[in-house]
Design a protein around this motif. Structure first.
Motif, PDB file in Angstrom:
ATOM      1  N   VAL A 145       0.836  -1.200   0.000  1.00 20.53           N
ATOM      2  CA  VAL A 145       0.000   0.000   0.000  1.00 20.53           C
ATOM      3  C   VAL A 145       0.872   1.253   0.000  1.00 20.53           C
ATOM      4  CG1 VAL A 145      -1.744   1.311   1.278  1.00 20.53           C
ATOM      5  CG2 VAL A 145      -1.930  -1.171   1.115  1.00 20.53           C
ATOM      6  N   ALA A 146       1.975   1.225   0.747  1.00 21.13           N
ATOM      7  CA  ALA A 146       2.901   2.363   0.757  1.00 21.13           C
ATOM      8  C   ALA A 146       3.464   2.606  -0.634  1.00 21.13           C
ATOM      9  CB  ALA A 146       4.028   2.118   1.751  1.00 21.13           C
ATOM     10  N   GLN A 147       3.808   1.527  -1.338  1.00 21.87           N
ATOM     11  CA  GLN A 147       4.340   1.660  -2.700  1.00 21.87           C
ATOM     12  C   GLN A 147       3.269   2.222  -3.633  1.00 21.87           C
ATOM     13  OE1 GLN A 147       7.637   0.883  -3.774  1.00 21.87           O
ATOM     14  NE2 GLN A 147       6.876   2.055  -5.515  1.00 21.87           N
ATOM     15  N   GLU A 148       2.033   1.741  -3.499  1.00 25.52           N
ATOM     16  CA  GLU A 148       0.943   2.234  -4.351  1.00 25.52           C
ATOM     17  C   GLU A 148       0.647   3.701  -4.066  1.00 25.52           C
ATOM     18  OE1 GLU A 148      -0.881   0.982  -6.882  1.00 25.52           O
ATOM     19  OE2 GLU A 148       0.551  -0.679  -6.888  1.00 25.52           O
ATOM     20  N   ALA A 149       0.645   4.078  -2.790  1.00 27.89           N
ATOM     21  CA  ALA A 149       0.417   5.479  -2.437  1.00 27.89           C
ATOM     22  C   ALA A 149       1.508   6.359  -3.025  1.00 27.89           C
ATOM     23  CB  ALA A 149       0.371   5.636  -0.919  1.00 27.89           C
ATOM     24  N   CYS A 150       2.739   5.893  -2.966  1.00 31.19           N
ATOM     25  CA  CYS A 150       3.874   6.624  -3.539  1.00 31.19           C
ATOM     26  C   CYS A 150       3.684   6.827  -5.041  1.00 31.19           C
ATOM     27  CB  CYS A 150       5.164   5.867  -3.247  1.00 31.19           C
ATOM     28  SG  CYS A 150       6.631   6.548  -4.057  1.00 31.19           S
ATOM     29  N   LEU A 151       3.302   5.776  -5.758  1.00 35.88           N
ATOM     30  CA  LEU A 151       3.104   5.881  -7.206  1.00 35.88           C
ATOM     31  C   LEU A 151       1.985   6.847  -7.555  1.00 35.88           C
ATOM     32  CD1 LEU A 151       3.494   2.125  -8.236  1.00 35.88           C
ATOM     33  CD2 LEU A 151       5.095   3.992  -8.671  1.00 35.88           C
ATOM     34  N   ARG A 152       0.906   6.824  -6.768  1.00 36.43           N
ATOM     35  CA  ARG A 152      -0.202   7.743  -7.016  1.00 36.43           C
ATOM     36  C   ARG A 152       0.250   9.194  -6.856  1.00 36.43           C
ATOM     37  NH1 ARG A 152      -2.522   3.027  -6.020  1.00 36.43           N
ATOM     38  NH2 ARG A 152      -4.760   2.639  -6.213  1.00 36.43           N
ATOM     39  N   LEU A 153       1.081   9.452  -5.867  1.00 36.38           N
ATOM     40  CA  LEU A 153       1.575  10.809  -5.634  1.00 36.38           C
ATOM     41  C   LEU A 153       2.598  11.213  -6.693  1.00 36.38           C
ATOM     42  CD1 LEU A 153       1.916  10.792  -1.739  1.00 36.38           C
ATOM     43  CD2 LEU A 153       0.047  11.723  -3.122  1.00 36.38           C
ATOM     44  N   GLN A 154       3.437  10.275  -7.102  1.00 37.29           N
ATOM     45  CA  GLN A 154       4.416  10.576  -8.145  1.00 37.29           C
ATOM     46  C   GLN A 154       3.729  10.964  -9.448  1.00 37.29           C
ATOM     47  OE1 GLN A 154       6.834   7.038  -8.229  1.00 37.29           O
ATOM     48  NE2 GLN A 154       8.316   7.851  -6.755  1.00 37.29           N
ATOM     49  N   ARG A 155       2.589  10.339  -9.735  1.00 34.42           N
ATOM     50  CA  ARG A 155       1.846  10.690 -10.954  1.00 34.42           C
ATOM     51  C   ARG A 155       1.325  12.122 -10.905  1.00 34.42           C
ATOM     52  NH1 ARG A 155      -0.887   5.428 -10.099  1.00 34.42           N
ATOM     53  NH2 ARG A 155       0.230   3.855 -11.299  1.00 34.42           N
ATOM     54  N   LEU A 156       1.264  12.701  -9.709  1.00 31.59           N
ATOM     55  CA  LEU A 156       0.832  14.093  -9.551  1.00 31.59           C
ATOM     56  C   LEU A 156       2.028  15.034  -9.458  1.00 31.59           C
ATOM     57  CD1 LEU A 156      -2.034  13.502  -6.953  1.00 31.59           C
ATOM     58  CD2 LEU A 156      -2.263  13.868  -9.417  1.00 31.59           C
ATOM     59  N   ASP A 157       3.194  14.559  -9.855  1.00 29.01           N
ATOM     60  CA  ASP A 157       4.435  15.346  -9.832  1.00 29.01           C
ATOM     61  C   ASP A 157       4.823  15.757  -8.415  1.00 29.01           C
ATOM     62  OD1 ASP A 157       6.655  16.444 -11.085  1.00 29.01           O
ATOM     63  OD2 ASP A 157       5.718  18.414 -11.307  1.00 29.01           O
TER      64      ASP A 157
END
Length: 290
Positions: A145-157
């Motif tokens: 979940v931490a990795q998924e949350a990170c990816l979601r935020l990275q997609r928002l720059d």
């Protein structure tokens, strides 16, 4: 407050006194017993005084134990909470599909009732304004979940990173500063590694957001707690809804952050996503591009 008393009890856990929390634990673990027990029986089972049972009843919105038992009985008649779904090894595939889907649907319905919009908004504002965000989780479920949350935020720059082992987590927490945020994910809220990282981050001046269950040490220590219902003990036959709930909350958080982003930032993220979709696939070993 929801008409269903069971989610209301879970939602109130973080605000209960220690003795009242013991009563809540007995009630949630033994719903049928609690619905029919006398005040003396409930107090004895929880190891508390009878006045503590009365205070617990009032703390969850009931004027007396009698009213509490009546509302609890109505809640049980209305439907079984998702943690109490029982899957038997004799269940056929068709029944298994229904039970697992019902369990997931009930869990998400409970999330909808109890997720605090103010806490979600505060967490989104914190992340949107942060220089960088460190996402941490221990164990297969929370780390994913931490990795998924990170990816979601990275997609928002957003400059986000994810860490799942204690050493890298402590290092990352130690590098945070007053303009940064730590997103700590722990369903139990009792992980020593996560608690240690949260302390380090706070010492460095960073703000902490906890995605955890109500009433846990992590929920009490975080600047912004995003609370999930307590999870029952996992068995080979229990639906694994906890991670789905964590992912749903991570989605809510990422979308709430996106709504705060400037159009230019969102356009940049959109172009990056389009470029990724159009990127040529790597050639197979032994082949040569023309």
């Amino acid at each position: 407050m929801s008409d269903n008393l069971i989610p209301a009890i879970r939602g109130a856990l973080h605000a209960l006194r220690p003795a009242e929390r013991k009563v809540a634990a007995v009630v949630l673990a033994e719903l049928d017993f609690a619905a029919g027990a006398s005040i003396r029986e409930l107090a004895a089972r929880a190891g508390v005084s009878e006045p503590s049972v009365t205070r617990f009843s009032r703390a969850v919105g009931c004027g007396s134990l009698r009213q509490f038992k009546r509302r609890l009985s109505h809640s049980l008649a209305a439907g079984v909470p998702y943690q109490a779904v029982t899957i038997d090894k004799r269940d056929g595939a068709a029944l298994l599909v229904h039970k697992v889907c019902d369990s997931i649907a009930a869990a998400l319905d409970e999330m909808r009732e109890r997720t605090d919009p103010a806490a979600l908004d505060e967490a989104a504002a914190l992340i949107a304004g942060a220089r960088r965000v460190c996402c941490i989780g221990v164990g297969p479920g929370c780390a994913a979940v931490a990795q998924e949350a990170c990816l979601r935020l990275q997609r928002l720059d957003i400059a986000a990173s994810a860490h799942s082992d204690g050493e890298s987590q402590r290092l990352a927490a130690g590098l945070l500063g007053a303009q940064d945020a730590l997103l700590a994910i722990s369903l139990s809220g009792c992980s020593a590694e996560i608690a240690d990282c949260a302390r380090i981050a706070r010492r460095q001046g960073a703000r902490t957001i906890a995605l955890t269950a109500a009433g846990t040490p992590l929920s009490r220590d975080a600047d912004v707690p995003l609370l999930l219902p307590p999870s029952s003990a996992a068995t080979p036959y229990s639906p694994g809804v906890a991670q789905l709930m964590q992912l749903a909350l991570a989605d809510m958080l990422a979308i709430a952050v996106a709504l705060r982003q400037q159009p230019a930032v969102l356009e940049k993220a959109r172009r990056a996503a389009v470029g990724l979709e159009r990127a040529p696939s790597a050639p197979a070993p032994g082949t040569v591009r023309a």
